[in-house]
Design a protein around this motif. Structure first.
Motif, PDB file in Angstrom:
ATOM      1  N   LEU A 179     106.261 -34.659  34.106  1.00 39.64           N
ATOM      2  CA  LEU A 179     105.639 -33.752  33.120  1.00 39.64           C
ATOM      3  C   LEU A 179     106.421 -34.136  31.824  1.00 39.64           C
ATOM      4  O   LEU A 179     107.570 -33.997  31.818  1.00 39.64           O
ATOM      5  N   LEU A 229     106.059 -22.358  29.919  1.00 38.46           N
ATOM      6  CA  LEU A 229     106.464 -23.703  30.122  1.00 38.46           C
ATOM      7  C   LEU A 229     107.732 -23.733  29.453  1.00 38.46           C
ATOM      8  O   LEU A 229     108.764 -24.464  29.907  1.00 38.46           O
ATOM      9  N   LEU A 250     100.669 -23.970  32.688  1.00 43.05           N
ATOM     10  CA  LEU A 250     101.462 -22.784  32.465  1.00 43.05           C
ATOM     11  C   LEU A 250     100.998 -22.690  30.792  1.00 43.05           C
ATOM     12  O   LEU A 250     100.826 -23.918  30.166  1.00 43.05           O
ATOM     13  N   ARG A 308     100.960 -27.309  38.831  1.00 44.72           N
ATOM     14  CA  ARG A 308     101.231 -25.946  38.516  1.00 44.72           C
ATOM     15  C   ARG A 308     102.012 -25.705  37.336  1.00 44.72           C
ATOM     16  O   ARG A 308     101.481 -24.692  36.396  1.00 44.72           O
ATOM     17  N   LEU A 309     102.944 -26.502  36.768  1.00 48.74           N
ATOM     18  CA  LEU A 309     103.888 -26.411  35.773  1.00 48.74           C
ATOM     19  C   LEU A 309     102.801 -26.636  34.363  1.00 48.74           C
ATOM     20  O   LEU A 309     103.039 -25.962  33.385  1.00 48.74           O
ATOM     21  N   ALA A 310     102.083 -27.638  34.581  1.00 49.91           N
ATOM     22  CA  ALA A 310     101.231 -27.981  33.392  1.00 49.91           C
ATOM     23  C   ALA A 310     100.152 -27.078  33.198  1.00 49.91           C
ATOM     24  O   ALA A 310      99.752 -27.029  31.917  1.00 49.91           O
ATOM     25  N   ARG A 321     115.513 -24.496  34.182  1.00 50.05           N
ATOM     26  CA  ARG A 321     115.646 -25.678  34.671  1.00 50.05           C
ATOM     27  C   ARG A 321     116.563 -26.332  34.191  1.00 50.05           C
ATOM     28  O   ARG A 321     117.463 -27.090  34.719  1.00 50.05           O
ATOM     29  N   GLN A 326     115.213 -31.729  41.641  1.00 48.98           N
ATOM     30  CA  GLN A 326     114.328 -32.124  40.259  1.00 48.98           C
ATOM     31  C   GLN A 326     115.098 -33.318  39.786  1.00 48.98           C
ATOM     32  O   GLN A 326     116.292 -33.335  39.919  1.00 48.98           O
ATOM     33  N   GLU A 352     110.421 -21.987  31.378  1.00 49.18           N
ATOM     34  CA  GLU A 352     110.642 -22.701  32.653  1.00 49.18           C
ATOM     35  C   GLU A 352     111.419 -23.746  32.442  1.00 49.18           C
ATOM     36  O   GLU A 352     112.568 -24.154  33.244  1.00 49.18           O
ATOM     37  N   LEU A 353     111.283 -24.565  31.365  1.00 54.25           N
ATOM     38  CA  LEU A 353     112.042 -25.796  31.031  1.00 54.25           C
ATOM     39  C   LEU A 353     113.598 -25.464  30.591  1.00 54.25           C
ATOM     40  O   LEU A 353     114.530 -25.843  31.157  1.00 54.25           O
ATOM     41  N   GLU A 367     103.794 -29.233  42.409  1.00 52.24           N
ATOM     42  CA  GLU A 367     104.549 -28.331  41.364  1.00 52.24           C
ATOM     43  C   GLU A 367     104.385 -29.020  39.859  1.00 52.24           C
ATOM     44  O   GLU A 367     104.306 -28.064  39.120  1.00 52.24           O
ATOM     45  N   ILE A 368     104.276 -30.153  39.573  1.00 47.84           N
ATOM     46  CA  ILE A 368     103.973 -30.647  38.178  1.00 47.84           C
ATOM     47  C   ILE A 368     102.621 -29.959  37.685  1.00 47.84           C
ATOM     48  O   ILE A 368     102.541 -29.365  36.714  1.00 47.84           O
TER      49      ILE A 368
END
Length: 386
Positions: free
Chosen positions: A184, A240, A235, A231-233, A247, A206, A243-244, A228-229
């Motif tokens: 992503l 997002l 948001l 799912r995050l995309a 992480r 990751q 989340e970044l 998982e990508i």
């Protein structure tokens, strides 16, 4: 329609190749599925390209570099590699008088190259057209389009992605490795300054990279499983960004997503041959690199300029631009340029995405070994390509 060269694919490699033939009096056709409007004004695709010094020089020679707005060019001063929870960081480029390279959005490079090619005499850009089949004889090739039109040429050049239709039509096999993961990419603004330092962090579970852009902005590149990508995309931008930030453990402070996220499934490819009778492969059609070492675009540009240089030389001497001897020279040169970095990149990805205990130990040992001065200088030179 009769041409000297038909190029299939108007991505950066295909456009750079056509631009590199300027002044040869060769008639070139560039066939591309996208319509001309999309080629002239490409939309942002999230990809930020780390250009080596060699690539910048090649873009200057092609007449494309000065067409890129200076505000869209960010300096890359240093690259750091992190592993898991270790505080040790392997650094490349620190202390060099010259920059490691420059970061430029992919769509800005494509737009600049299109502007160059669109103004060239003897070049026909056939937008919104697709190739149906390719036939080859001893002296010419025929490229049949999906609307029934046939283009005759002395040479066909495939520049149509790592899953190249041209490569299939030529009967050339390829090493294809679908990694089952995706990345992503999105542009973020953050509280702290990145100081022009790119970071690649091989964490457990990751991989996350931060590529430094102008004005306290970065391109975040997160690699995880496909599910998982996805799912995050999905948001919203606020979620997002949070989340970044989490992480990346707040290294750059709070992150705010300011660009549309884009998702790219990961796969690497390496064609078993880069040439066949009356045909050649360049760009991702020849070598589709994993993005971790940021050499995919640079190799593609090198392939385009290498092949074009041999063709220019043949045309100046009134020789056959599709001769087997010329194509063998191109294949040998590009294999030498691409195979070592392709193999090394895949080895790095394999080691630094493995999660068993032995791999964890090997990952740390490899980073420590790479920090030795003579190795670090060699890698820095490879990244810079002065």
């Amino acid at each position: 329609m009769t041409h000297d060269v038909v190029v299939v694919g108007a991505g950066p490699a295909g456009l750079a190749f056509a631009a590199a033939l300027a002044g040869t009096d060769l008639r070139v056709a560039v066939v591309e599925r996208q319509p001309l409007d999309a080629l002239a004004r490409p939309l942002p695709d999230g990809r930020e390209i780390a250009l080596t010094q060699r690539s910048v020089r090649e873009l200057r020679e092609l007449g494309a570099w000065h067409r890129i707005d200076a505000q869209g060019i960010a300096p890359l001063r240093e690259a750091r590699v992190l592993n898991g929870k270790s505080a040790f960081a392997l650094s490349f480029g620190a202390g060099h008088a010259e920059r490691l390279g420059h970061l430029v959005s992919n769509h800005l490079i494509r737009q600049a190259l299109f502007e160059v090619v669109d103004g060239l005499a003897g070049v026909d850009i056939l937008g919104g057209r697709a190739v149906h089949s390719i036939e080859r004889g001893p002296h010419r090739a025929v490229v049949r389009l999906d609307d029934g039109e046939a283009l005759q040429a002395r040479l066909v050049v495939g520049a149509d992605s790592r899953f190249s239709f041209v490569r299939q039509q030529l009967g050339i096999g390829a090493e294809v490795n679908r990694l089952g993961r995706a990345m992503l990419v999105c542009r973020v603004a953050h509280d702290r300054d990145h100081d022009g330092i790119a970071t690649e962090w091989f964490d457990h579970g990751q991989t996350i990279a931060m590529l430094p852009l102008n004005d306290r902005q970065s391109s975040a590149v997160l690699t995880l499983s496909l599910a998982e990508i996805d799912r995050l995309a999905a948001l919203d931008h606020e979620a997002l960004g949070a989340e970044l930030t989490r992480r990346y453990q707040g290294r750059l402070g709070r992150m705010n997503v300011i660009g549309q996220p884009h998702v790219y499934p990961l796969a690497t490819t390496y064609a078993r041959h880069f040439a066949a009778s009356r045909a050649a492969l360049i760009g991702d059609a020849a070598v589709g690199m994993h993005p971790v070492t940021a050499h995919g675009f640079n190799l593609g540009l090198t392939s385009a300029c290498t092949l074009a240089g041999l063709i220019r030389e043949a045309a100046a001497r009134d020789r056959d631009i599709g001769a087997s001897s010329l194509l063998r020279r191109y294949e040998a040169a590009h294999r030498l340029a691409s195979r070592p970095i392709y193999t090394a990149t895949n080895a790095i990805v394999g080691l630094y995405t493995a999660e068993h205990p032995a791999a964890h130990l090997a990952r740390h040992a490899a980073l420590r070994t790479a920090s030795l001065p003579f190795i670090s200088k060699s890698v820095s030179r490879l990244l810079m390509q002065p």
